[in-house]
Motif scaffolding. Structure first.
Motif, PDB file in Angstrom:
ATOM      1  N   UNK A  77       0.833  -1.201   0.000  1.00 35.09           N
ATOM      2  CA  UNK A  77       0.000   0.000   0.000  1.00 35.09           C
ATOM      3  C   UNK A  77       0.872   1.256   0.000  1.00 35.09           C
ATOM      4  N   UNK A  78       1.981   1.182   0.712  1.00 30.05           N
ATOM      5  CA  UNK A  78       2.888   2.337   0.706  1.00 30.05           C
ATOM      6  C   UNK A  78       3.471   2.548  -0.689  1.00 30.05           C
ATOM      7  N   UNK A  79       3.854   1.436  -1.307  1.00 28.50           N
ATOM      8  CA  UNK A  79       4.436   1.515  -2.651  1.00 28.50           C
ATOM      9  C   UNK A  79       3.430   2.113  -3.631  1.00 28.50           C
ATOM     10  N   UNK A  80       2.194   1.641  -3.536  1.00 30.87           N
ATOM     11  CA  UNK A  80       1.152   2.147  -4.430  1.00 30.87           C
ATOM     12  C   UNK A  80       0.945   3.641  -4.229  1.00 30.87           C
ATOM     13  N   UNK A  81       0.999   4.034  -2.976  1.00 35.27           N
ATOM     14  CA  UNK A  81       0.828   5.455  -2.692  1.00 35.27           C
ATOM     15  C   UNK A  81       1.984   6.257  -3.283  1.00 35.27           C
ATOM     16  N   UNK A 108      -5.329   6.361   5.995  1.00 39.05           N
ATOM     17  CA  UNK A 108      -6.182   5.979   7.114  1.00 39.05           C
ATOM     18  C   UNK A 108      -6.426   4.478   7.096  1.00 39.05           C
ATOM     19  N   UNK A 109      -6.728   4.000   5.923  1.00 45.28           N
ATOM     20  CA  UNK A 109      -7.014   2.574   5.798  1.00 45.28           C
ATOM     21  C   UNK A 109      -5.789   1.740   6.163  1.00 45.28           C
ATOM     22  N   UNK A 110      -4.639   2.151   5.627  1.00 50.41           N
ATOM     23  CA  UNK A 110      -3.452   1.325   5.881  1.00 50.41           C
ATOM     24  C   UNK A 110      -3.032   1.420   7.342  1.00 50.41           C
ATOM     25  N   UNK A 111      -3.168   2.599   7.921  1.00 51.76           N
ATOM     26  CA  UNK A 111      -2.852   2.726   9.347  1.00 51.76           C
ATOM     27  C   UNK A 111      -3.820   1.889  10.180  1.00 51.76           C
ATOM     28  N   UNK A 135      -5.370  -0.744   9.261  1.00 50.97           N
ATOM     29  CA  UNK A 135      -5.041  -2.162   9.100  1.00 50.97           C
ATOM     30  C   UNK A 135      -3.809  -2.522   9.921  1.00 50.97           C
ATOM     31  N   UNK A 136      -2.844  -1.617   9.894  1.00 47.70           N
ATOM     32  CA  UNK A 136      -1.629  -1.860  10.674  1.00 47.70           C
ATOM     33  C   UNK A 136      -1.990  -2.012  12.146  1.00 47.70           C
ATOM     34  N   UNK A 137      -2.834  -1.104  12.621  1.00 49.33           N
ATOM     35  CA  UNK A 137      -3.254  -1.173  14.025  1.00 49.33           C
ATOM     36  C   UNK A 137      -4.018  -2.470  14.271  1.00 49.33           C
ATOM     37  N   UNK A 138      -4.939  -2.794  13.355  1.00 51.05           N
ATOM     38  CA  UNK A 138      -5.716  -4.021  13.509  1.00 51.05           C
ATOM     39  C   UNK A 138      -4.833  -5.247  13.614  1.00 51.05           C
ATOM     40  N   UNK A 139      -3.871  -5.301  12.713  1.00 51.80           N
ATOM     41  CA  UNK A 139      -2.994  -6.477  12.691  1.00 51.80           C
ATOM     42  C   UNK A 139      -2.204  -6.566  13.985  1.00 51.80           C
ATOM     43  N   UNK A 140      -1.747  -5.413  14.452  1.00 55.35           N
ATOM     44  CA  UNK A 140      -0.995  -5.423  15.694  1.00 55.35           C
ATOM     45  C   UNK A 140      -1.879  -5.832  16.863  1.00 55.35           C
ATOM     46  N   UNK A 141      -3.088  -5.283  16.870  1.00 58.57           N
ATOM     47  CA  UNK A 141      -4.009  -5.637  17.958  1.00 58.57           C
ATOM     48  C   UNK A 141      -4.297  -7.134  17.912  1.00 58.57           C
ATOM     49  N   UNK A 142      -4.506  -7.626  16.702  1.00 63.87           N
ATOM     50  CA  UNK A 142      -4.771  -9.053  16.542  1.00 63.87           C
ATOM     51  C   UNK A 142      -3.600  -9.881  17.056  1.00 63.87           C
ATOM     52  N   UNK A 143      -2.422  -9.468  16.659  1.00 62.58           N
ATOM     53  CA  UNK A 143      -1.197 -10.145  17.110  1.00 62.58           C
ATOM     54  C   UNK A 143      -1.145 -10.207  18.631  1.00 62.58           C
ATOM     55  N   UNK A 144      -1.355  -9.036  19.260  1.00 66.16           N
ATOM     56  CA  UNK A 144      -1.258  -9.007  20.716  1.00 66.16           C
ATOM     57  C   UNK A 144      -2.402  -9.752  21.380  1.00 66.16           C
ATOM     58  N   UNK A 145      -3.580  -9.628  20.824  1.00 67.31           N
ATOM     59  CA  UNK A 145      -4.719 -10.287  21.451  1.00 67.31           C
ATOM     60  C   UNK A 145      -4.582 -11.801  21.425  1.00 67.31           C
ATOM     61  N   UNK A 146      -4.212 -12.311  20.267  1.00 65.37           N
ATOM     62  CA  UNK A 146      -4.027 -13.756  20.152  1.00 65.37           C
ATOM     63  C   UNK A 146      -3.015 -14.234  21.182  1.00 65.37           C
ATOM     64  N   UNK A 147      -1.924 -13.489  21.254  1.00 71.92           N
ATOM     65  CA  UNK A 147      -0.869 -13.924  22.164  1.00 71.92           C
ATOM     66  C   UNK A 147      -1.276 -13.751  23.616  1.00 71.92           C
ATOM     67  N   UNK A 148      -2.015 -12.703  23.899  1.00 76.38           N
ATOM     68  CA  UNK A 148      -2.437 -12.497  25.288  1.00 76.38           C
ATOM     69  C   UNK A 148      -3.284 -13.677  25.749  1.00 76.38           C
ATOM     70  N   UNK A 149      -4.222 -14.089  24.908  1.00 73.15           N
ATOM     71  CA  UNK A 149      -5.077 -15.190  25.364  1.00 73.15           C
ATOM     72  C   UNK A 149      -4.249 -16.466  25.511  1.00 73.15           C
ATOM     73  N   UNK A 150      -3.296 -16.628  24.613  1.00 64.65           N
ATOM     74  CA  UNK A 150      -2.432 -17.805  24.680  1.00 64.65           C
ATOM     75  C   UNK A 150      -1.606 -17.800  25.967  1.00 64.65           C
ATOM     76  N   UNK A 151      -1.029 -16.652  26.240  1.00 67.17           N
ATOM     77  CA  UNK A 151      -0.135 -16.587  27.409  1.00 67.17           C
ATOM     78  C   UNK A 151      -0.904 -16.531  28.714  1.00 67.17           C
ATOM     79  N   UNK A 152      -2.127 -16.065  28.659  1.00 69.54           N
ATOM     80  CA  UNK A 152      -2.944 -16.115  29.874  1.00 69.54           C
ATOM     81  C   UNK A 152      -3.222 -17.572  30.227  1.00 69.54           C
TER      82      UNK A 152
END
Lengths: 676, 452
Positions: B305-309, B423-426, B428-445
């Motif tokens: 997306x950055x490249x396209x921009x 906005x969209x790419x940011x 998505x970036x936030x979403x992916x990061x949140x997803x990453x952390x959430x998955x791991x949080x539940x795993x590590x809990x």
């Protein structure tokens, strides 16, 4: 390296420098506690294990009126918002002196509310610059800051006392990361201590807490400058050098050969000196690492009863004894040359018999030709199993340690990139991007928070994973050493056993040869009277025998100098097949009756001594087996507990890391979504 | 209106006028469809009030390989949902290959030189040399870029009304349509590489004027230029740092994979702790996987997306350069006109035009020419020239002004798209990061519980 040098005034906080500061505080009638607030914020900010200790630590940190040491490299690292930094807040250090004048014992029992004064405007500015960019940490703008701080933690007082006593003698002004390391370290010490205390309760014993409270350049008892580590033990403060720890450990190993000693950090290798020439930062890093690992060492020693109760330990914990004093007094001064020639549990009281024991050169002696009892065999296999376990442990933990180092390194570079990225996003947001800029800024902040968290996480990888792996590895190595000691003792036992058997069979041979030769003589005498040739042959035989005897004598004298060799030397090295044995074999038939008689008497006398030796060594071996299997079992149990602890700690670090990062991203996401 | 831009100013003067920017042949191609387009626009203008609520939404997905061997190519599924009545259906799908997109792009750029045509991903990519262009990794990435291309057209106030775009989306006869167009364009030597040639044209023009810049830069455009340059720079830098971070993710992925494996080995030494060890090891593996996913996201989506921009910014900057050119045309003409007027004035006043004027007057005297006659002829010539020039000046001024206006519109539109895309790419970036952390949080809990 001005800040490394020893500042006379630093030594006494109540002298000139501080008293005028104190006065200034008093005149204000109140104490400002912005500093403590900062620490509170620091606690919120980032790192994993935090304790109330950070208060005292950072507080005293800012006391230091000495020249500031700042690391250039770190300063280049972009940080854009409220990551607290204290080292320049000379003004905020004012209040601490005020605090320290309050009797510490009072503080211990009651929660002391520290009054607040008007903050200097300059200080306020400082804060608003520091925190202004981050809502979470911003300090209210009004000049009168009302805030109270509870000083109810004994440890705060304790370490404050300590700090004031030695008062940062050469406390180098540390950069932010180092400060964090310190707070983390405090947390670490705290938690390890806490674990220790838990175990105490199980054993229903309380041997108190111990840790390195301070480290840095200071004068030792002889008045010369060196890097000293201050041990805080009960109410005692003992200053020791690293090399003294090293000597202590070497002596402990000699004193307790069956005890598996906790490791101490490695010495600097010459290679390291070349690769990383000494500079302040490296030194500081090494000192901090040693501080942590020496704390673990001391705690380990304290948990071992024999060490705890030993004289040497008492000496080492005596602040008035220099290492020279300790080294020249009994336990160390009378240590045996070799632990193999001393009783294993009390090497400083060797019996004369111990000095008679053989000194095996290697553990590779074959024992198969010895008849071993089934019980002995069972014990033996048990130790062989131990041996194997520790070998695997050593290998695997070594790999783990390497992996930890690698991930730490990668995390560090990752952190650096995150820092760059966060910085860049922040710069990006400042450029006019109308409605987007706040979203970009929040993203930058999320990345910044990730950066800060990753930084402390990197440090936690070091302390929670890498260093314990090092300990595992070292303890495994140490266990293998102790097992080797047992093995050597075992070899000793076999040598004695074999020698006894040799002697016995020799006596048997001699006796039977005696009988044979008696019979032969009888026949010869009968024949000699009839034949002159036979008479001549008998005479020749007698001559040859005396030659042999001469040779035999020199062989004995040439054997090695230990007592064992001197006394039992001619056949001690049974498997070596030295010249003595074959000579003896040929001798037997040619010896005179009297000579045989003499040897039998001599051998029987030797046998008496050998049997005594065997008794000693059997007892030694029993003691070793008992003590060692006890120690190993404890160690392995400790390993399991340690593993649990490591996993638990790493998990909580991990969770904290994940949660905080997630929170930052969620906030960023909210901001992004709010853009129309 | 577009005629004004397409048509070359009819101007043949000895003055160094910049080379024509839009090529005549392409213009004629465009002309052929111009009627269609204008008709379309008229149709739409009837329901002008409805236009804001009309939408076209296309997705590009499921790349698949057609044919084998030498003639193999990839087609992408273009699915569209729309409420625009010019389409026959509300929902339709069609398969298109990359060269079809290129064709669409070419036609659009011919028809609308005043617009920023959203750029396509580079054709000249390493994958072509490596022969990886059929790899799913490559085609998936391309899918996203192509979808972004369509999305940018969708939102463009002018381009979204383009007939060729509608045909591209819906027509099953695209092939024959394309062939017809192609023959015509081939007549003028414009093959499949037409986009390159037209690009090349611009580039040479730009090169010629590389050291020139319009004398009268409006403040607005100076700011726009600065902003776009800065944006380009920033995007490039963020791209660079993310490349690094991607590599770190890769390292960490490997590290935690190894670490997880090694921890499992320790579990054998501590049989009593086997369950926690296994859990712990799984957690580390999850971490490794998470890093892998983040890496993949950066690689496949965010960086694309950055490249396209970046590409889009470049197109905008090219348009701005084109605008400058138009302005320079105007300036050159006005300069020439001024000179001519000056010359005329000199002749009328008969004043000494310096040494050269004196010499030429003397020369004329010597050769016996009638200076008055000459003068009149000259004046006549000059006057017609001035007249012609004034007309041209008017035209070119109009062109330049119109172009400037439309460029401003384009820049505004680009700003919108940029904000939306960022906005969209940011997000998505936030979403992916949140997803990453959430998955791991539940795993590590979970792990935390098993360790308690």
């Amino acid at each position: 390296m001005d800040s490394y040098s020893y500042h006379e005034e630093d030594n006494n906080p109540f002298s000139a420098t501080s008293s005028h500061l104190f006065n200034s505080t008093i005149s204000g009638n109140n104490n400002n506690n912005v500093n403590d607030q900062e620490q509170d914020k620091q606690e919120h900010t980032a790192n994993g294990i935090l304790s109330t200790h950070s208060h005292s630590f950072l507080t005293t940190e800012s006391l230091n009126p000495g020249p500031l040491f700042q690391n250039e490299e770190e300063d280049n690292n972009p940080r854009h918002y409220g990551y607290p930094s204290f080292h320049q807040d000379s003004s905020s250090s004012v209040n601490i002196f005020g605090d320290s004048h309050i009797n510490s014992s009072d503080l211990y029992h009651k929660q002391t509310q520290v009054p607040v004064i008007e903050a200097a405007a300059e200080e306020e500015d400082h804060h608003s610059i520091r925190y202004g960019l981050n809502d979470g940490y911003s300090v209210p703008d009004n000049n009168t800051l009302e805030s109270t701080v509870m000083l109810d933690s004994p440890s705060v007082i304790a370490s404050m006392n300590g700090d004031l006593y030695y008062n940062q003698t050469a406390e180098v002004e540390e950069e932010e990361q180092e400060q964090q390391e310190r707070t983390d370290y405090e947390g670490l010490v705290n938690s390890r201590r806490f674990e220790g205390q838990e175990e105490d309760k199980d054993e229903d014993e309380d041997y108190g807490e111990i840790y390195i409270s301070e480290a840095g350049q200071m004068k030792d008892m002889n008045g010369s400058n060196a890097v000293m580590y201050v041990i805080k033990y009960h109410s005692l403060l003992i200053r020791r050098r690293y090399s003294e720890f090293d000597h202590l450990r070497i002596s402990l190993r000699k004193l307790f050969p069956t005890v598996i000693l906790p490791p101490i950090p490695e010495k600097h290798s010459m290679m390291n000196y070349f690769l990383n020439p000494i500079n302040a930062k490296n030194d500081l890093k090494i000192i901090n690492k040693r501080k942590r690992l020496l704390t673990v060492f001391l705690q380990g020693c304290l948990s071992i009863k024999v060490i705890r109760d030993s004289k040497l330990w008492a000496y080492f914990m005596n602040p008035n004894m220099t290492w020279n004093d300790i080294a020249s007094s009994p336990p160390i001064s009378i240590l045996p040359v070799s632990n193999l020639l001393a009783p294993p549990l009390d090497p400083v009281k060797p019996s004369p018999l111990h000095l008679l024991l053989p000194l095996p050169q290697s553990t590779n002696i074959s024992t198969h030709n010895n008849n071993i009892s089934s019980q002995e065999l069972e014990i033996d296999t048990k130790f062989k199993d131990y041996h194997q376990i520790f070998q695997i442990y050593q290998a695997e933990t070594h790999k783990l340690e390497k992996l930890c180092k690698k991930q730490k390194l990668h995390f560090r570079t990752f952190t650096k990139d995150l820092g760059d990225l966060g910085a860049f996003y922040n710069a990006f947001s400042l450029e006019d991007h109308d409605r987007l800029s706040s979203a970009i800024e929040k993203t930058g902040q999320a990345i910044d928070i990730n950066f800060i968290n990753s930084e402390s996480f990197t440090f936690q990888i070091l302390t929670v994973l890498e260093e314990p792996m090092f300990e595992f590895n070292q303890l495994s190595g140490e266990s293998l050493n102790v097992l080797k000691f047992r093995r050597l003792k075992q070899v000793q036992y076999h040598i004695i056993n074999m020698t006894i058997n040799k002697r016995k069979s020799r006596i048997k041979e001699l006796k039977s040869a005696q009988e044979q030769s008696k019979r032969l003589e009888e026949i010869l005498r009968q024949n000699a009277s009839q034949s002159p040739t036979i008479a001549a042959a008998v005479k020749r035989l007698e001559q040859g025998e005396s030659l042999n005897k001469l040779r035999n004598g020199t062989a004995v004298n040439s054997s090695s100098s230990t007592a064992w060799r001197r006394i039992f030397g001619n056949s001690a090295n049974s498997s070596g097949g030295r010249s003595g044995s074959p000579a003896n074999q040929t001798e037997i038939t040619t010896m005179s009756e009297q000579e045989r008689q003499e040897e039998v008497v001599k051998l029987e006398a030797e046998l008496v001594k050998l049997n005594e030796c065997l008794r000693v060594i059997t007892k030694d071996l029993k003691e070793i087996n008992r003590s060692l299997s006890e120690n190993i079992d404890t160690l392995l149990l400790g390993f399991s507990q340690q593993w649990k602890l490591i996993m638990r700690k790493f998990t909580s670090c991990m969770l904290q890391y994940l949660r905080e990062n997630k929170e930052a991203w969620v906030q960023a996401k909210e901001e992004i979504d709010s853009i129309s | 209106m577009s005629d004004e831009f397409v048509d070359e100013p009819l101007f043949d003067s000895p003055a160094p006028i910049p080379a024509p920017i839009t090529k005549q042949p392409i213009a004629s191609t465009a002309q052929d469809h111009h009627d269609l387009i204008t008709k379309q626009t008229e149709d739409l203008s009837i329901s002008q009030s409805k236009i804001d609520t009309l939408f076209i939404k296309s997705t590009v997905s499921s790349p698949s390989k057609e044919n084998d061997g030498q003639n193999a190519y990839i087609t992408y599924l273009v699915s569209t949902i729309t409420n625009n009545p010019i389409f026959n259906a509300k929902k339709f799908e069609i398969r298109r290959r990359f060269s079809d997109f290129v064709f669409l792009y070419d036609v659009l750029s011919n028809d609308h030189p005043e617009c920023v045509i959203p750029p396509l991903p580079d054709k000249q990519r390493l994958e072509y040399l490596k022969g990886d262009r059929f790899s799913p990794e490559f085609t998936e990435k391309r899918c996203q870029s192509l979808q972004r291309f369509l999305k940018r057209i969708e939102g463009h106030p002018v381009l979204k009304k383009s007939k060729i775009y509608h045909i591209f989306l819906e027509s099953t006869e695209w092939g024959s349509y394309k062939v017809n167009l192609k023959i015509k364009s081939d007549d003028h030597g414009l093959g499949s590489g037409s986009s390159l040639t037209s690009d090349g044209g611009i580039i040479t023009d730009v090169f010629i004027n590389a050291f020139k810049s319009p004398n009268l830069q409006s403040k607005e455009f100076i700011i726009i230029k600065e902003k776009s340059e800065k944006l380009d720079e920033n995007i490039a830098r963020i791209d660079k740092i993310f490349q690094k971070i991607m590599k770190r993710y890769g390292d960490l992925e490997q590290d935690y994979y190894d670490f997880s494996y090694q921890i499992k080995k320790i579990a054998e030494l501590e049989p009593e702790l086997e369950i926690p060890f296994v859990k712990f090891s799984e957690g580390l593996q999850g971490l490794s996987l998470g890093f892998a996913q983040l890496k993949q996201f950066l690689d496949n989506e965010y960086l694309i997306s950055l490249k396209d921009l970046e590409h889009y910014i470049n197109s905008v900057r090219n348009l701005i350069k084109l605008k400058d050119q138009k302005q320079m045309d105007f300036e050159a003409i006005s300069e020439y006109l001024e000179r001519s007027i000056h010359e005329k004035n000199v002749i009328i006043t008969g004043g000494s035009t310096g040494a050269s004027g004196f010499l030429s007057a003397k020369f004329e005297e010597l050769t016996g020419q009638n200076p008055d006659l000459n003068k009149r002829e000259k004046l006549n010539k000059l006057e017609s020239k001035i007249e012609k020039l004034s007309k041209e000046l008017d035209i070119s001024q109009k062109v330049s002004q119109e172009f400037e206006k439309s460029t401003l519109k384009e820049v505004n539109y680009f700003d919108n798209v940029k904000s939306l895309e960022l906005k969209e790419s940011l997000g998505k970036l936030a979403d992916k990061n949140i997803e990453f952390y959430e998955t791991l949080i539940s795993k590590w809990e979970d792990i935390e519980k098993s360790l308690a």
